[in-house]
Write an enzyme that holds these catalytic residues in place. Structure first.
Site, short mmCIF file in Angstrom:
data_model
loop_
_atom_site.label_atom_id
_atom_site.label_comp_id
_atom_site.label_asym_id
_atom_site.label_seq_id
_atom_site.Cartn_x
_atom_site.Cartn_y
_atom_site.Cartn_z
CB SER A 49 -14.76 -15.89 8.27
OG SER A 49 -13.31 -16.67 8.62
CG ASN A 79 -8.24 -4.61 7.15
OD1 ASN A 79 -8.41 -5.71 8.06
ND2 ASN A 79 -7.96 -3.74 7.67
CG HIS A 131 -43.21 -13.83 -31.89
ND1 HIS A 131 -42.82 -12.13 -30.60
CD2 HIS A 131 -41.92 -13.03 -33.01
CE1 HIS A 131 -42.29 -11.31 -31.43
NE2 HIS A 131 -42.17 -11.71 -32.36
CB SER A 161 -41.93 -40.89 -13.20
OG SER A 161 -42.35 -41.21 -12.45
CE LYS A 191 -42.35 -37.35 -17.15
NZ LYS A 191 -42.61 -36.95 -16.37
CG ASN A 218 -38.31 -36.76 -16.28
OD1 ASN A 218 -39.09 -36.55 -16.48
ND2 ASN A 218 -38.71 -37.48 -14.75
CD GLU A 257 -36.71 -30.59 -15.59
OE1 GLU A 257 -37.84 -30.41 -15.35
OE2 GLU A 257 -36.46 -31.83 -15.87
CD GLN A 311 -15.08 -13.17 8.48
OE1 GLN A 311 -14.40 -12.78 8.77
NE2 GLN A 311 -16.44 -13.49 9.40
CE LYS A 347 -12.74 -14.40 3.02
NZ LYS A 347 -13.48 -13.00 3.06
N1 ARG Z 1 -12.10 -13.14 8.31
C1 ARG Z 1 -11.70 -11.82 7.44
C2 ARG Z 1 -12.37 -11.28 6.11
O1 ARG Z 1 -12.81 -12.18 5.75
C3 ARG Z 1 -10.25 -11.41 7.46
C4 ARG Z 1 -10.27 -9.79 7.50
C5 ARG Z 1 -10.28 -9.12 9.16
N2 ARG Z 1 -10.03 -7.82 8.85
C6 ARG Z 1 -10.04 -7.39 10.98
N3 ARG Z 1 -9.50 -5.98 10.37
N4 ARG Z 1 -10.96 -8.10 10.77
O2 ARG Z 1 -12.33 -10.65 5.44
#
Ligand code: ARG
Length: 465
Positions: free
Chosen positions: A22, A109, A155, A276, A282, A284, A289, A321, A324
């Site tokens: 990640s 974690n 309406h 445009s 135009k 716009n 939008e 994960q 994010k």
């Molecule tokens: N990259 C992981 C996440 O974003 C970090 C936590 C990973 N923990 C694990 N037990 N593999 O969730």
């Protein structure tokens, strides 16, 4: 070699390495990760869990890494999977064995839980500040247009007269609620998960109050399993973002309509519109939008994370994960949309003549005409019927209520007198609606002051923009 290589007899397959990693996106958490690790190391040293000189070496090492990342001098490796293992590995390469003590009494974690929480916590004041800047624009537009009469619609049919200021304050109220939604979210998420470990804390005498305090949280989270499993705060944040985008999107829709030739209530500034490639005439409303279009992505971000979380048993699962990217995407989208929308609104020109032209057709004073008869003693339902018949005959003859003669009026009810003409004047109709919340200049002024007071009281001090 991987941090966890001890248990394994084979190298990770490169497909898995790519799939699992990640670092490409979670490197955005580097500052929070380092801050979290510094707090953890400080506490480990204070509690005598690791020697103080190791804690000091870790803290100094982390500070140097932070400076180097910010100077663009650090390369992260995919093999080290995520930002947490990348930074820990770099630290150990730089300071040796002291670095290996950093992860005592901690798991990735609780590490990722605290990093991500801090990240969201840091962005909320930025967004709140942007919304308050938008409120400033709305207040300015409202103050300049307290007497600018325009049609209000239901309406999409002309319904009753209002003012542009009243309209602006409608949106100002929505955005005020958005601010409080972000504030509520911030308040609820202000608990520190660090120290929860993998899921069941640890047997070391960790001081969770201390790390919470060092990281600026109100208190530690109550339950360690919940601490590493909880992404409610991110979902709540995405929900507040979605609601904000929904408001911006409705507003965008109005602006798109208003600058069409069918309405022509407003003119966009040249700097906030586009041309445009083929049609020379135009101009716009692309900004509006795009804001409307990007609302879809933010809803998608919310639904993504809700769906990721819906089937997960406690505690941490790697599915998480996936939390994010939707949050980063929503932050980037919202933080781009709010200021550009505010600037577009700030620079647009109002066309009061066209608004009043539209308001003078479509019988938007019909309710006022019925109210006139009601105030002279006729029951409202009856008055409603009488005015309905008047409108019907006007439509046939091409008249409007105010072009009828007194004879026309009296032919249908002798309660009509010459004061009917004043009662039908749109400015009068608006001015008479002095009820709390209504479009009269007096109450609109009160509404503007109320939002002004709110803005002054809610500007976050620590927004970093
Ligand atoms: N990259 C992981 C996440 O974003 C970090 C936590 C990973 N923990 C694990 N037990 N593999 O969730």
């Amino acid at each position: 070699m991987k941090l966890w290589a001890g248990r394994f007899q084979k190298e990770t397959d490169s497909l898995v390495n790519d799939f699992n990693a990640s670092i490409d996106f979670d490197q955005r958490l580097y500052a929070q990760d380092i801050k979290g690790s510094i707090a953890h190391a400080t506490m480990l040293g204070e509690q005598g869990i690791i020697p103080q000189e190791d804690a000091d070496a870790i803290i100094n090492g982390l500070k140097a890494i932070l400076a180097d990342i910010e100077a663009g001098e650090v390369e992260f490796s995919l093999g080290n999977e995520d930002i947490h293992m990348n930074i820990e590995t770099i630290l150990t390469e730089r300071i040796g064995s002291a670095g290996k003590r950093l992860h005592t009494a901690r798991s990735r974690n609780d590490q990722v839980a605290v990093d991500f929480r801090m990240f969201v916590k840091d962005e909320i004041p930025v967004i709140i500040n942007q919304i308050l800047d938008l409120e400033d624009v709305l207040i300015r537009k409202a103050e300049q247009n307290i007497n600018t009469v325009m049609p209000g619609y239901t309406h999409m049919q002309r319904a009753q007269p209002t003012t542009f200021a009243h309209y602006m304050m409608a949106y100002a109220n929505m955005f005020r609620r958005d601010v409080t939604r972000f504030e509520d979210c911030l308040e609820r998420m202000d608990e520190c998960p660090l120290g929860a470990g993998a899921l069941a804390t640890s047997s070391y005498p960790v001081n969770r109050e201390r790390t919470a305090e060092l990281l600026g949280f109100r208190k530690p989270t109550e339950n360690s399993m919940d601490s590493v499993s909880d992404r409610d705060y991110a979902i709540e944040f995405l929900s507040a973002c979605s609601m904000l985008m929904m408001h911006l999107s409705r507003f965008s829709e109005e602006i798109i309509l208003w600058c069409s030739w069918e309405f022509k209530f407003v003119d966009l500034d040249d700097a906030y519109s586009t041309g445009s490639s083929i049609m020379p005439q135009k101009k716009n409303p692309d900004v509006a939008e795009l804001v409307r279009g990007k609302t879809g992505r933010v809803y998608g971000d919310l639904v993504s994370l809700l769906t990721v979380m819906k089937g997960l048993p406690l505690a941490y699962n790697k599915d998480m994960q996936e939390d994010k990217e939707p949050v980063f995407d929503a932050i980037d989208t919202v933080e781009q949309c709010v200021p550009v929308f505010a600037a577009m609104l700030d620079t647009l020109t109002i066309r009061p003549k066209d608004m009043s032209r539209a308001a003078s057709k479509g019988f938007i004073n019909a309710t006022d005409c019925a109210d006139y008869l009601t105030k002279k003693g006729m029951p409202f339902r009856e008055a409603y019927m009488v005015v309905g018949r008047l409108v019907n005959s006007c439509i046939k003859s091409g008249d409007t209520l105010d072009t009828l003669t007194l004879r026309d009026f009296r032919a249908i009810s002798d309660l009509f007198d010459s004061d009917i003409y004043q009662a039908l004047e749109l400015k009068h109709c608006v001015g008479e609606r002095k009820v709390y919340g209504g479009p009269s200049p007096e109450d609109t002024t009160r509404q503007i002051q109320s939002v002004k007071d709110f803005v002054a009281a809610h500007r976050p001090e620590q927004a970093q923009e």
